[in-house]
Design a protein around this motif. Structure first.
Motif, PDB file in Angstrom:
ATOM      1  N   ASP A 188      12.091  -3.851   3.586  1.00 16.60           N
ATOM      2  CA  ASP A 188      11.258  -2.643   3.583  1.00 16.60           C
ATOM      3  C   ASP A 188      10.155  -2.734   2.535  1.00 16.60           C
ATOM      4  O   ASP A 188       9.177  -1.996   2.581  1.00 16.60           O
ATOM      5  CB  ASP A 188      12.120  -1.411   3.316  1.00 16.60           C
ATOM      6  CG  ASP A 188      11.337  -0.117   3.421  1.00 16.60           C
ATOM      7  OD1 ASP A 188      10.589   0.031   4.400  1.00 16.60           O
ATOM      8  OD2 ASP A 188      11.461   0.730   2.519  1.00 16.60           O
ATOM      9  N   ASP A 189      10.300  -3.650   1.573  1.00 13.91           N
ATOM     10  CA  ASP A 189       9.289  -3.797   0.531  1.00 13.91           C
ATOM     11  C   ASP A 189       8.195  -4.778   0.927  1.00 13.91           C
ATOM     12  O   ASP A 189       7.436  -5.238   0.098  1.00 13.91           O
ATOM     13  CB  ASP A 189       9.954  -4.273  -0.774  1.00 13.91           C
ATOM     14  CG  ASP A 189      10.914  -3.218  -1.332  1.00 13.91           C
ATOM     15  OD1 ASP A 189      10.630  -2.026  -1.131  1.00 13.91           O
ATOM     16  OD2 ASP A 189      11.909  -3.599  -1.937  1.00 13.91           O
ATOM     17  N   ALA A 190       8.133  -5.115   2.214  1.00 17.89           N
ATOM     18  CA  ALA A 190       7.165  -6.121   2.657  1.00 17.89           C
ATOM     19  C   ALA A 190       5.737  -5.665   2.385  1.00 17.89           C
ATOM     20  O   ALA A 190       5.401  -4.497   2.537  1.00 17.89           O
ATOM     21  CB  ALA A 190       7.335  -6.387   4.154  1.00 17.89           C
ATOM     22  N   THR A 191       4.908  -6.607   1.937  1.00 22.28           N
ATOM     23  CA  THR A 191       3.485  -6.328   1.781  1.00 22.28           C
ATOM     24  C   THR A 191       2.899  -5.957   3.129  1.00 22.28           C
ATOM     25  O   THR A 191       3.196  -6.573   4.137  1.00 22.28           O
ATOM     26  CB  THR A 191       2.779  -7.585   1.242  1.00 22.28           C
ATOM     27  OG1 THR A 191       3.329  -7.889  -0.031  1.00 22.28           O
ATOM     28  CG2 THR A 191       1.291  -7.366   1.115  1.00 22.28           C
ATOM     29  N   ASP A 192       2.084  -4.907   3.169  1.00 27.56           N
ATOM     30  CA  ASP A 192       1.620  -4.470   4.483  1.00 27.56           C
ATOM     31  C   ASP A 192       0.140  -4.125   4.541  1.00 27.56           C
ATOM     32  O   ASP A 192      -0.300  -3.524   5.504  1.00 27.56           O
ATOM     33  CB  ASP A 192       2.441  -3.275   4.972  1.00 27.56           C
ATOM     34  CG  ASP A 192       2.283  -2.048   4.084  1.00 27.56           C
ATOM     35  OD1 ASP A 192       1.569  -2.139   3.074  1.00 27.56           O
ATOM     36  OD2 ASP A 192       2.883  -1.020   4.397  1.00 27.56           O
ATOM     37  N   SER A 193      -0.638  -4.479   3.544  1.00 27.40           N
ATOM     38  CA  SER A 193      -2.071  -4.204   3.604  1.00 27.40           C
ATOM     39  C   SER A 193      -2.852  -5.466   3.274  1.00 27.40           C
ATOM     40  O   SER A 193      -2.397  -6.321   2.505  1.00 27.40           O
ATOM     41  CB  SER A 193      -2.464  -3.081   2.641  1.00 27.40           C
ATOM     42  OG  SER A 193      -2.012  -1.840   3.136  1.00 27.40           O
TER      43      SER A 193
ATOM     44  N   SER B 249       0.814  -1.217   0.000  1.00 29.13           N
ATOM     45  CA  SER B 249       0.000   0.000   0.000  1.00 29.13           C
ATOM     46  C   SER B 249       0.847   1.266   0.000  1.00 29.13           C
ATOM     47  O   SER B 249       0.327   2.351   0.229  1.00 29.13           O
ATOM     48  CB  SER B 249      -0.915   0.012   1.229  1.00 29.13           C
ATOM     49  OG  SER B 249      -0.146   0.004   2.417  1.00 29.13           O
ATOM     50  N   SER B 250       2.145   1.142  -0.242  1.00 35.03           N
ATOM     51  CA  SER B 250       2.987   2.339  -0.266  1.00 35.03           C
ATOM     52  C   SER B 250       2.629   3.198  -1.470  1.00 35.03           C
ATOM     53  O   SER B 250       2.129   2.687  -2.484  1.00 35.03           O
ATOM     54  CB  SER B 250       4.465   1.950  -0.309  1.00 35.03           C
ATOM     55  OG  SER B 250       4.742   1.158  -1.436  1.00 35.03           O
ATOM     56  N   PRO B 251       2.879   4.532  -1.397  1.00 34.98           N
ATOM     57  CA  PRO B 251       2.505   5.435  -2.489  1.00 34.98           C
ATOM     58  C   PRO B 251       3.124   5.000  -3.816  1.00 34.98           C
ATOM     59  O   PRO B 251       4.314   4.696  -3.902  1.00 34.98           O
ATOM     60  CB  PRO B 251       3.071   6.792  -2.024  1.00 34.98           C
ATOM     61  CG  PRO B 251       3.132   6.681  -0.535  1.00 34.98           C
ATOM     62  CD  PRO B 251       3.466   5.246  -0.251  1.00 34.98           C
ATOM     63  N   GLY B 252       2.302   4.958  -4.853  1.00 31.66           N
ATOM     64  CA  GLY B 252       2.780   4.613  -6.183  1.00 31.66           C
ATOM     65  C   GLY B 252       2.821   3.131  -6.474  1.00 31.66           C
ATOM     66  O   GLY B 252       3.034   2.719  -7.619  1.00 31.66           O
ATOM     67  N   ALA B 253       2.617   2.297  -5.469  1.00 36.30           N
ATOM     68  CA  ALA B 253       2.670   0.852  -5.675  1.00 36.30           C
ATOM     69  C   ALA B 253       1.363   0.356  -6.275  1.00 36.30           C
ATOM     70  O   ALA B 253       0.299   0.923  -6.054  1.00 36.30           O
ATOM     71  CB  ALA B 253       2.951   0.132  -4.367  1.00 36.30           C
ATOM     72  N   SER B 254       1.438  -0.736  -7.009  1.00 36.67           N
ATOM     73  CA  SER B 254       0.246  -1.346  -7.577  1.00 36.67           C
ATOM     74  C   SER B 254      -0.533  -2.051  -6.481  1.00 36.67           C
ATOM     75  O   SER B 254       0.047  -2.689  -5.603  1.00 36.67           O
ATOM     76  CB  SER B 254       0.635  -2.354  -8.663  1.00 36.67           C
ATOM     77  OG  SER B 254      -0.503  -3.093  -9.078  1.00 36.67           O
ATOM     78  N   THR B 255      -1.859  -1.920  -6.523  1.00 34.30           N
ATOM     79  CA  THR B 255      -2.693  -2.595  -5.522  1.00 34.30           C
ATOM     80  C   THR B 255      -3.055  -4.011  -5.958  1.00 34.30           C
ATOM     81  O   THR B 255      -3.741  -4.723  -5.244  1.00 34.30           O
ATOM     82  CB  THR B 255      -3.995  -1.797  -5.279  1.00 34.30           C
ATOM     83  OG1 THR B 255      -4.699  -1.677  -6.518  1.00 34.30           O
ATOM     84  CG2 THR B 255      -3.688  -0.417  -4.739  1.00 34.30           C
ATOM     85  N   THR B 256      -2.574  -4.427  -7.131  1.00 31.32           N
ATOM     86  CA  THR B 256      -2.834  -5.786  -7.601  1.00 31.32           C
ATOM     87  C   THR B 256      -1.998  -6.771  -6.806  1.00 31.32           C
ATOM     88  O   THR B 256      -0.796  -6.591  -6.637  1.00 31.32           O
ATOM     89  CB  THR B 256      -2.495  -5.909  -9.101  1.00 31.32           C
ATOM     90  OG1 THR B 256      -3.265  -4.966  -9.825  1.00 31.32           O
ATOM     91  CG2 THR B 256      -2.814  -7.315  -9.598  1.00 31.32           C
TER      92      THR B 256
END
Length: 269
Positions: free
Chosen positions: A132-137, A91-98
């Motif tokens: 730091d790139d861990a999925t978080d949502s 869910s970080s800014p600019g990341a794909s929600t797919t």
């Protein structure tokens, strides 16, 4: 020869500068040490998890409890799914929600007399490594026809929590984060709480919960009910303002409790 006064000594200033420099240096060392220690711990945490499918299905349980230790949680109903579906995404800014592919996490499932429980755990991160790139949502989608009779419990430790849809009964708790229910309905009880964070509940038209309880330890509480349906309102705040729309509360109606220890409480139509 006449005497001349000596210039004032600046030894004291030099001493203070030296002390300040030492303090600054110590703070830098402590900060770097904390970051390095945190990075090591985060790396170890990252290594204790494995990559799992980012999207998973869990059948059609009548009773479901879902907990998440890290990240925002969104719960919704849909006619496009036949089974309870969970997806993890960045869910970080600019990341794909797919949520295609895999996610670094641990999903534990149990089935018992009280229904199905799903516990989602993710590695922490402090921004100093690949972890730091861990999925978080987390997004949980419940079939609409199943949700209408389902007893659903949702809990989040750290992160905001949002729920929409109609359920048989709904219980929501967030330890640290805001709780938003912008459109929900139940035919049973509705319980919503937060330890630290604001809580906002908007009941859909036609919602007829048998009991409503919305509380926050530290945070504002806002409850909006539809139409002209009366409730027996018990609204209170230890430290904060309380406002209830006139004519909303009626003895003998379904109970509605809205409370905050520290924060404002509002109950409106």
């Amino acid at each position: 020869m006449p005497s001349h006064p000596l210039p004032p000594s600046n030894g004291g200033d030099r001493s203070w500068r030296a002390v300040l420099l030492l303090i600054a240096a110590a703070m830098v060392v402590l900060t770097l040490g904390g970051l390095v220690t945190g990075s090591i711990l985060a790396a170890r945490s990252w290594g204790s998890y494995t990559d799992i499918p980012a999207t998973q299905s869990f059948g059609r349980p009548d009773r479901l409890a879902v907990t998440s230790d890290l990240g925002d949680v969104t719960v919704r109903t849909s006619t496009d799914v036949d089974e309870v579906t969970l997806r993890l995404y960045d869910s970080s800014p600019g990341a794909s929600t797919t949520a295609d592919g895999t996610a670094r996490a641990r999903v534990t499932t149990a089935h018992g007399a009280d229904g199905t429980t799903i516990d989602v755990s993710q590695p922490g991160s402090i921004g100093l490594g690949p972890w730091d790139d861990a999925t978080d949502s987390l997004e949980l989608t419940v079939p609409a026809d199943l949700a209408a009779t389902m007893d659903l419990t949702v809990g989040a430790d750290v992160g905001d929590l949002a729920v929409t849809g109609s359920y048989g009964a709904l219980a929501v708790h967030d330890s640290t984060g805001d709780v938003q229910l912008p459109g929900v309905a139940t035919t049973g009880s509705l319980q919503v709480s937060s330890d630290i964070g604001d809580v906002r509940v908007l009941l859909d038209e036609g919602a007829a919960p048998q009991r409503i309880e919305v509380t926050a330890d530290t945070g504002d509480v806002h409850v909006s009910v539809p139409g002209d349906t009366p409730y027996l309102v018990d609204a209170s705040a230890d430290l904060g303002e309380v406002r209830v729309d006139p004519g909303l509360s009626l003895p003998g109606a379904a109970p509605l409790t809205a409370r905050s220890d520290i924060g404002d409480v509002t109950v409106t139509r």
